[in-house]
Design a protein around this motif. Structure first.
Motif, mmCIF file in Angstrom:
data_model
loop_
_atom_site.group_PDB
_atom_site.id
_atom_site.type_symbol
_atom_site.label_atom_id
_atom_site.label_comp_id
_atom_site.label_asym_id
_atom_site.label_seq_id
_atom_site.Cartn_x
_atom_site.Cartn_y
_atom_site.Cartn_z
ATOM 1 N N ASN A 1 0.308 -5.316 -5.770
ATOM 2 C CA ASN A 1 -0.091 -4.105 -5.054
ATOM 3 C C ASN A 1 -1.171 -4.309 -4.005
ATOM 4 O O ASN A 1 -1.050 -3.826 -2.891
ATOM 5 N N CYS A 2 -2.238 -4.974 -4.412
ATOM 6 C CA CYS A 2 -3.454 -4.821 -3.613
ATOM 7 C C CYS A 2 -4.202 -6.121 -3.389
ATOM 8 O O CYS A 2 -3.714 -7.201 -3.727
ATOM 9 N N MET B 1 -6.773 -7.140 -4.919
ATOM 10 C CA MET B 1 -7.127 -7.811 -6.172
ATOM 11 C C MET B 1 -5.955 -8.640 -6.682
ATOM 12 O O MET B 1 -6.137 -9.717 -7.246
ATOM 13 N N CYS B 2 -4.764 -8.112 -6.486
ATOM 14 C CA CYS B 2 -3.562 -8.870 -6.853
ATOM 15 C C CYS B 2 -3.545 -10.164 -6.054
ATOM 16 O O CYS B 2 -3.261 -11.237 -6.578
ATOM 17 N N TYR C 1 2.162 -11.849 -12.816
ATOM 18 C CA TYR C 1 2.935 -11.365 -11.673
ATOM 19 C C TYR C 1 4.369 -11.893 -11.660
ATOM 20 O O TYR C 1 4.618 -13.063 -11.975
ATOM 21 N N CYS D 1 -4.963 -0.531 -10.871
ATOM 22 C CA CYS D 1 -4.413 -0.531 -9.524
ATOM 23 C C CYS D 1 -3.454 -1.694 -9.303
ATOM 24 O O CYS D 1 -2.661 -1.695 -8.373
ATOM 25 N N CYS D 2 -3.543 -2.677 -10.163
ATOM 26 C CA CYS D 2 -2.706 -3.868 -9.983
ATOM 27 C C CYS D 2 -1.407 -3.782 -10.770
ATOM 28 O O CYS D 2 -0.543 -4.647 -10.648
HETATM 29 CU CU LIG Z 1 -3.972 -5.403 -7.445
#
Ligand SMILES: [Cu+2]
Length: 144
Positions: free
Chosen positions: A51-52, A54-55, A104, A122-123
């Motif tokens: 997603n983001c 941090m990912c 992932y 969020c991930c």
């Molecule tokens: Cu993330």
């Protein structure tokens, strides 16, 4: 008698030159040879869900923890990673595995469930998300 002396001179001369040549050869041998060990890096690109930002950090860190990685760049919008690696130290399977172990999905392996459950909210990406998007990609705005 003259002939004998002459031939002696010739033999001596030949012997001398051949000695000289030998000396030259030895000299050449002992010269330091330049050792250039070029590492052949292999470039590859494959799909990785996420997603983001941090990912991105997690995915790239997982890959960079392997030996022989010279590049690991996850594209948040296109859901893919570009890697470059030394094939004598690692391989694509190991890279897919490292990413999957970090939680992932890749286009070859499903991410570890345990690792996925431990990801920040969020991930927690959608497992049906399309990977390796081509063409123009809209920024969904999750790039924190
Ligand atoms: Cu993330």
């Amino acid at each position: 008698m003259r002939k004998v002396i002459l031939s002696l001179i010739v033999i001596a001369a030949v012997g001398f030159t051949s000695c000289k040549n030998d000396a030259k050869k030895d000299e050449k041998k002992s010269e330091p040879t330049e050792v250039k060990k070029d590492v052949a890096y292999i470039d590859a690109s494959f799909g990785v869900r996420g997603n983001c930002g941090m990912c991105k950090t997690t995915i790239e860190k997982a890959v960079n923890n392997l030996d022989g990685i010279s590049k690991a760049e996850w594209d948040r919008l296109r859901k893919k990673i570009d890697v470059s690696f030394d094939a004598s130290k690692t391989n694509l399977d190991a890279i897919h595995k490292a990413i999957a172990n970090s939680g992932y999905d890749t286009d070859k392996l499903s991410g570890s469930e345990d690792a996925y459950n431990n990801l920040p909210g969020c991930c927690k990406y959608d497992h049906s998300m399309e990977m390796s998007l081509k063409g123009e990609v809209k920024d969904g705005g999750k790039g924190h």
